[in-house]
Write a protein that holds these residues in place. Structure first.
Motif, mmCIF file in Angstrom:
data_model
loop_
_atom_site.group_PDB
_atom_site.id
_atom_site.type_symbol
_atom_site.label_atom_id
_atom_site.label_comp_id
_atom_site.label_asym_id
_atom_site.label_seq_id
_atom_site.Cartn_x
_atom_site.Cartn_y
_atom_site.Cartn_z
ATOM 1 N N ALA A 191 -29.422 -34.898 25.497
ATOM 2 C CA ALA A 191 -29.363 -33.504 25.048
ATOM 3 C C ALA A 191 -30.054 -32.640 26.089
ATOM 4 O O ALA A 191 -31.140 -32.991 26.553
ATOM 5 C CB ALA A 191 -30.058 -33.351 23.705
ATOM 6 N N VAL A 192 -29.408 -31.558 26.470
ATOM 7 C CA VAL A 192 -30.035 -30.590 27.362
ATOM 8 C C VAL A 192 -30.357 -29.370 26.525
ATOM 9 O O VAL A 192 -29.462 -28.749 25.946
ATOM 10 C CB VAL A 192 -29.092 -30.161 28.505
ATOM 11 C CG1 VAL A 192 -29.831 -29.237 29.462
ATOM 12 C CG2 VAL A 192 -28.524 -31.356 29.235
ATOM 13 N N LEU A 193 -31.638 -29.059 26.417
ATOM 14 C CA LEU A 193 -32.021 -27.885 25.644
ATOM 15 C C LEU A 193 -32.712 -26.881 26.549
ATOM 16 O O LEU A 193 -33.735 -27.176 27.164
ATOM 17 C CB LEU A 193 -32.964 -28.293 24.502
ATOM 18 C CG LEU A 193 -32.311 -29.169 23.430
ATOM 19 C CD1 LEU A 193 -33.324 -29.611 22.416
ATOM 20 C CD2 LEU A 193 -31.177 -28.420 22.743
ATOM 21 N N VAL A 204 -34.245 -28.011 15.970
ATOM 22 C CA VAL A 204 -33.192 -28.765 16.654
ATOM 23 C C VAL A 204 -33.815 -29.949 17.390
ATOM 24 O O VAL A 204 -33.351 -31.091 17.258
ATOM 25 C CB VAL A 204 -32.430 -27.865 17.666
ATOM 26 C CG1 VAL A 204 -31.444 -28.698 18.470
ATOM 27 C CG2 VAL A 204 -31.719 -26.728 16.962
ATOM 28 N N ILE A 205 -34.872 -29.675 18.143
ATOM 29 C CA ILE A 205 -35.521 -30.742 18.913
ATOM 30 C C ILE A 205 -35.963 -31.869 17.983
ATOM 31 O O ILE A 205 -35.684 -33.041 18.221
ATOM 32 C CB ILE A 205 -36.738 -30.193 19.701
ATOM 33 C CG1 ILE A 205 -36.273 -29.173 20.746
ATOM 34 C CG2 ILE A 205 -37.516 -31.334 20.362
ATOM 35 C CD1 ILE A 205 -37.383 -28.525 21.555
ATOM 36 N N GLU A 206 -36.637 -31.505 16.895
ATOM 37 C CA GLU A 206 -37.136 -32.521 15.964
ATOM 38 C C GLU A 206 -35.996 -33.366 15.392
ATOM 39 O O GLU A 206 -36.104 -34.580 15.305
ATOM 40 C CB GLU A 206 -37.920 -31.858 14.824
ATOM 41 C CG GLU A 206 -39.309 -31.442 15.273
ATOM 42 C CD GLU A 206 -40.039 -30.586 14.239
ATOM 43 O OE1 GLU A 206 -41.224 -30.385 14.405
ATOM 44 O OE2 GLU A 206 -39.384 -30.122 13.273
ATOM 45 N N TRP A 315 -25.159 -29.902 25.223
ATOM 46 C CA TRP A 315 -25.834 -28.858 26.012
ATOM 47 C C TRP A 315 -25.992 -27.590 25.187
ATOM 48 O O TRP A 315 -25.022 -27.018 24.732
ATOM 49 C CB TRP A 315 -25.031 -28.564 27.292
ATOM 50 C CG TRP A 315 -25.681 -27.507 28.155
ATOM 51 C CD1 TRP A 315 -26.963 -27.056 28.076
ATOM 52 C CD2 TRP A 315 -25.064 -26.761 29.206
ATOM 53 N NE1 TRP A 315 -27.181 -26.086 29.037
ATOM 54 C CE2 TRP A 315 -26.043 -25.883 29.739
ATOM 55 C CE3 TRP A 315 -23.783 -26.769 29.757
ATOM 56 C CZ2 TRP A 315 -25.774 -25.011 30.783
ATOM 57 C CZ3 TRP A 315 -23.517 -25.897 30.809
ATOM 58 C CH2 TRP A 315 -24.506 -25.033 31.313
ATOM 59 N N ASN A 316 -27.228 -27.190 25.016
ATOM 60 C CA ASN A 316 -27.528 -25.960 24.289
ATOM 61 C C ASN A 316 -28.613 -25.183 25.028
ATOM 62 O O ASN A 316 -29.753 -25.628 25.109
ATOM 63 C CB ASN A 316 -27.996 -26.320 22.866
ATOM 64 C CG ASN A 316 -28.504 -25.110 22.116
ATOM 65 O OD1 ASN A 316 -29.633 -24.689 22.306
ATOM 66 N ND2 ASN A 316 -27.676 -24.528 21.300
ATOM 67 N N MET A 381 -26.226 -26.972 12.327
ATOM 68 C CA MET A 381 -25.771 -28.372 12.247
ATOM 69 C C MET A 381 -26.657 -29.265 13.101
ATOM 70 O O MET A 381 -26.979 -30.385 12.721
ATOM 71 C CB MET A 381 -24.314 -28.489 12.658
ATOM 72 C CG MET A 381 -23.377 -28.068 11.526
ATOM 73 S SD MET A 381 -21.655 -28.353 11.894
ATOM 74 C CE MET A 381 -21.453 -30.073 11.471
ATOM 75 N N LEU A 382 -27.050 -28.746 14.268
ATOM 76 C CA LEU A 382 -27.955 -29.521 15.133
ATOM 77 C C LEU A 382 -29.318 -29.708 14.479
ATOM 78 O O LEU A 382 -30.018 -30.678 14.741
ATOM 79 C CB LEU A 382 -28.130 -28.833 16.493
ATOM 80 C CG LEU A 382 -26.898 -28.801 17.397
ATOM 81 C CD1 LEU A 382 -27.174 -27.984 18.650
ATOM 82 C CD2 LEU A 382 -26.466 -30.211 17.776
ATOM 83 N N GLU A 383 -29.674 -28.760 13.619
ATOM 84 C CA GLU A 383 -30.943 -28.874 12.892
ATOM 85 C C GLU A 383 -30.846 -29.880 11.754
ATOM 86 O O GLU A 383 -31.817 -30.156 11.066
ATOM 87 C CB GLU A 383 -31.357 -27.500 12.335
ATOM 88 C CG GLU A 383 -31.843 -26.547 13.411
ATOM 89 C CD GLU A 383 -32.090 -25.130 12.897
ATOM 90 O OE1 GLU A 383 -31.767 -24.846 11.724
ATOM 91 O OE2 GLU A 383 -32.593 -24.315 13.674
#
Ligand code: AMP
Length: 395
Positions: A191-193, A204-206, A315-316, A381-383
């Protein structure tokens, strides 16, 4: 997951929630028709079956019936894209809408006036939803951009079609793409944040720490991490109250065996301006008065190495202030790397606002496996949240 492919629409009236919230210029011409084009496969399938289509959408944020937000402005463009003369009903409820829907023949397309001309839409009003439901035989949701809202036309309406509701082709593809990244992914997953703030991406990261093998953290978020680790970040953007959280994320990642990659060098500038003086410096040694606005060359090399060995990439968020040419290089290079990995067989999903804008701006859209159409919906959704619009069809 039921989609339009599971139904035969012959002699059926499909009422479809689309996202035709398109940008208009001062003469009310559509300046970007991507969202209309994105709904075409679903509409084509229904018409090809011998059904008819009732389209409903919102446009902008009107306070009541404001003509500048009328969907009649997009009728010509929609007709051109669909290759059908789209009929317009200048109300989405009441006699006007009822009559127009009743008169609809197989092969015809009807567009209803802006749903948000009524406050009942965003309030999720049940009676309003029932009125909309009475217009069609089958409910189709093809609007990913509003799937995270429990509005009348996106969620509440579904209960009136217990066995006659499904996803459109676009929405189904959004769900499948995200599933391919979060649930049925081929490893290694990266994942690229990027983007500006840790605080807006923390959930999202968590959530995705459990799903990925590598996480590249870039953009303005970098500096909260670097400062927390004891680096000197000069004038770079930083959320001081999120430093502890940043350390916690690094700790959690270690526990979960996720490798975190943070820029090691940055393009620093003496002002937040395209014509500022710049220098490449160690990310931990940014001089006082200077701010990091893009990832540096060594960082990009490191990121490329990770991207090239990844089989699934999400990628976000941009790696730098890509809106200014001087600080766009990192985002462009990363985009090209993801494109190359995709050409080599990786699955890549770009989603959530600014990275989508960047990918489009740099002409890389066609080289990604999937570019999401919904900013807020994708982030939710990513969360790990269940979106009400999606749950309403699945239930
Ligand atoms: P977000 O909406 O959180 O994805 O953030 C996107 C914004 O982050 C873009 O407008 C970028 O210009 C901005 N951004 C990226 N990197 C930096 C940085 N190093 N400093 C300040 N802003 C940044």
């Amino acid at each position: 997951m039921k989609t339009v492919q599971n139904f035969n629409f012959k002699d059926q009236k499909a009422i479809i929630r689309v996202d035709f919230n398109v940008p208009l210029d001062e003469n009310f011409n559509v300046t970007d028709a991507t969202r209309i084009e994105a709904a075409k496969p679903t509409i084509d399938k229904i018409l090809a079956d011998g059904g008819s289509v009732i389209l409903m959408s919102h446009l902008g944020r009107p306070k009541g019936k404001e003509d500048q937000y009328s969907l009649r402005h997009i009728v010509a463009k929609t007709s051109e894209i669909l290759g059908v003369n789209v009929i317009f009903a200048n109300d989405c409820r009441g006699d006007v809408a009822q009559q127009a829907a009743e008169n609809l023949k197989p092969g015809q397309v009807l567009l209803l006036e802006n749903l948000r001309f009524y406050k009942e839409e965003e309030a999720g009003d049940e009676n309003f939803a029932k009125e909309l439901a009475s217009l069609g035989d089958i409910y189709v949701n093809d609007a990913f951009g509003t799937a995270h809202r429990a509005h009348a036309s996106t969620t509440i309406i579904a209960q009136f079609f217990p066995n006659h509701k499904c996803f459109g082709i676009l929405l189904a593809k959004e769900i499948e793409s995200l599933n391919r990244v979060l649930n049925n992914s081929v490893k290694p997953v990266t994942a690229v944040l990027g983007g500006s703030k840790v605080s807006s991406k923390i959930t999202v990261i968590e959530n995705i720490l459990d799903k990925v093998d590598h996480m590249i953290i870039g953009g303005g978020m970098t500096f909260t991490f670097i400062k927390a680790l004891g680096g000197k970040i000069g004038n770079s953007i930083c959320e001081d109250d999120k430093q502890e959280l940043a350390l916690e994320i690094l700790h959690l990642a270690k526990q979960k065996n996720v490798q975190i990659h943070i820029p090691v060098d940055v393009v620093a500038a003496d002002a937040f301006a395209n014509n500022a003086n710049t220098q490449v410096v160690d990310v931990r040694e940014i001089p006082a008065g200077w701010q990091g606005l893009d990832a540096g060359p060594k960082s990009l090399e490191n990121f490329k190495e990770v991207i090239m060995k990844s089989k699934t990439i999400l990628w976000n968020g941009p790696l730098g202030v890509f809106e200014m040419e001087t600080f766009a290089k990192g985002t462009i290079e990363l985009g090209k790397d993801i494109a190359e990995a995709t050409a080599n067989g990786a699955f890549s999903l770009v989603g959530g606002g600014d990275s989508v804008a960047a990918v489009k701006q740099f002409g890389l859209e066609d080289q990604m496996s999937y570019v999401s159409t919904g900013g807020g919906a994708m982030l939710e959704m990513l969360e790990g949240k269940t979106l009400p619009g999606i749950a309403a069809i699945l239930n």
